[in-house]
Motif scaffolding. Structure first.
Motif, PDB file in Angstrom:
ATOM      1  N   ALA A 110      24.108  32.137  35.283  1.00  0.00           N
ATOM      2  CA  ALA A 110      22.899  31.712  35.904  1.00  0.00           C
ATOM      3  C   ALA A 110      22.605  32.494  37.023  1.00  0.00           C
ATOM      4  N   LEU A 111      23.816  33.113  37.949  1.00  0.00           N
ATOM      5  CA  LEU A 111      23.305  34.026  38.958  1.00  0.00           C
ATOM      6  C   LEU A 111      22.647  35.495  38.506  1.00  0.00           C
ATOM      7  N   LEU A 112      23.279  35.840  37.327  1.00  0.00           N
ATOM      8  CA  LEU A 112      22.721  37.250  36.787  1.00  0.00           C
ATOM      9  C   LEU A 112      21.263  37.032  36.182  1.00  0.00           C
ATOM     10  N   ALA A 113      20.919  35.789  35.918  1.00  0.00           N
ATOM     11  CA  ALA A 113      19.383  35.609  35.570  1.00  0.00           C
ATOM     12  C   ALA A 113      18.592  35.480  36.861  1.00  0.00           C
ATOM     13  N   MET A 114      19.149  35.145  37.862  1.00  0.00           N
ATOM     14  CA  MET A 114      18.425  35.010  39.140  1.00  0.00           C
ATOM     15  C   MET A 114      18.141  36.218  39.631  1.00  0.00           C
ATOM     16  N   ARG A 115      19.281  37.126  39.628  1.00  0.00           N
ATOM     17  CA  ARG A 115      19.115  38.517  39.862  1.00  0.00           C
ATOM     18  C   ARG A 115      17.858  39.361  39.083  1.00  0.00           C
ATOM     19  N   ASP A 116      17.817  39.143  37.855  1.00  0.00           N
ATOM     20  CA  ASP A 116      16.902  39.599  36.859  1.00  0.00           C
ATOM     21  C   ASP A 116      15.693  39.255  37.426  1.00  0.00           C
ATOM     22  N   ILE A 117      15.412  38.114  37.714  1.00  0.00           N
ATOM     23  CA  ILE A 117      14.073  37.632  38.241  1.00  0.00           C
ATOM     24  C   ILE A 117      13.730  37.984  39.611  1.00  0.00           C
ATOM     25  N   GLY A 118      14.642  38.733  40.169  1.00  0.00           N
ATOM     26  CA  GLY A 118      14.078  39.317  41.434  1.00  0.00           C
ATOM     27  C   GLY A 118      15.032  39.004  42.877  1.00  0.00           C
ATOM     28  N   TYR A 119      15.798  37.963  42.522  1.00  0.00           N
ATOM     29  CA  TYR A 119      16.528  37.544  44.027  1.00  0.00           C
ATOM     30  C   TYR A 119      17.683  38.646  44.518  1.00  0.00           C
ATOM     31  N   GLY A 120      17.793  38.718  45.575  1.00  0.00           N
ATOM     32  CA  GLY A 120      18.890  39.628  46.154  1.00  0.00           C
ATOM     33  C   GLY A 120      20.203  38.707  46.461  1.00  0.00           C
TER      34      GLY A 120
END
Ligand SMILES: CC(C)(COP(=O)(O)OP(=O)(O)OC[C@H]1O[C@@H](n2cnc3c(N)ncnc32)[C@H](O)[C@@H]1OP(=O)(O)O)[C@@H](O)C(=O)NCCC(=O)NCCS
Length: 164
Positions: A110-120
């Motif tokens: 889930a965290l990697l998915a968040m990173r992939d959509i642009g969150y730092g």
């Protein structure tokens, strides 16, 4: 209390993925037709509040809810961007499937998915098992974050095992 995670420091964990796969677990995005199954499953184990949050995560496209399944049955879930953007959670694993790596694998995916959509960074909202988050993804507590975004929330009542 909320916790903060540096998404740019995270890497996929092939060893963890192999460990859960060896137990027959698969992690994938939830499908909207599964909404009623998923929310019923969550409500009976973790309360209606988390089922409501999962409804939000499953009502967007693309969905922001991941499922862990085993032999075609739900074993766990993890959501993000549910109650607030940039927030991870809720998440939970059925008691019978705990301590096999499923919770960590859901969290990381889930965290990697968040990173992939642009969150730092990601915020773990109202983190229960803080040590679990610290050890798995290096999360640090955010001082003064309780009750944070949940300030003034209505009493959710005795709606499930956790009532949360
Ligand atoms: C937290 C949770 C999702 C972890 O799921 P899991 O599949 O058992 O997690 P994993 O098997 O990947 O990892 C387990 C590890 O985390 C640790 N852990 C789990 N819960 C913990 C807690 N509350 N405090 C500290 N460590 C914890 C375990 O000791 C274990 O470590 P080990 O492998 O060295 O023994 C699961 O315990 C759960 O559903 N809890 C109830 C719901 C909840 O609290 N959700 C989080 C809300 S913010």
């Amino acid at each position: 209390m909320d916790m903060l995670v540096k998404l740019y420091d995270l890497r996929p964990d092939a060893e963890l993925d192999a460990r859960i796969a060896a137990h027959g677990f698969e992690i994938r995005l939830a499908l909207p037709p599964e909404l009623h199954v998923v929310t019923r499953w969550i409500a009976s184990r973790f309360g209606e509040g988390w089922a409501s949050e999962a409804t939000i995560a499953m009502s967007r496209q693309p969905v922001s809810c991941l499922l862990a399944t085993v032999e075609g049955k739900l074993a766990g879930f993890a959501c993000y961007d549910a109650t607030a953007r940039g927030f991870f959670g809720p998440t939970g694993v059925d008691e019978s499937h705990r301590s096999k790596g499923v919770g960590q694998a859901l969290l990381l995916r889930a965290l990697l998915a968040m990173r992939d959509i642009g969150y730092g960074y990601a915020v773990i909202g109202s983190a229960g098992p803080m040590e679990f988050y610290r050890r798995t993804v290096g999360a640090i507590p955010i001082e003064g974050s309780k009750p944070g975004i949940y300030r003034g929330m209505l009493d959710l009542g005795p709606t499930g095992p956790t009532g949360s």
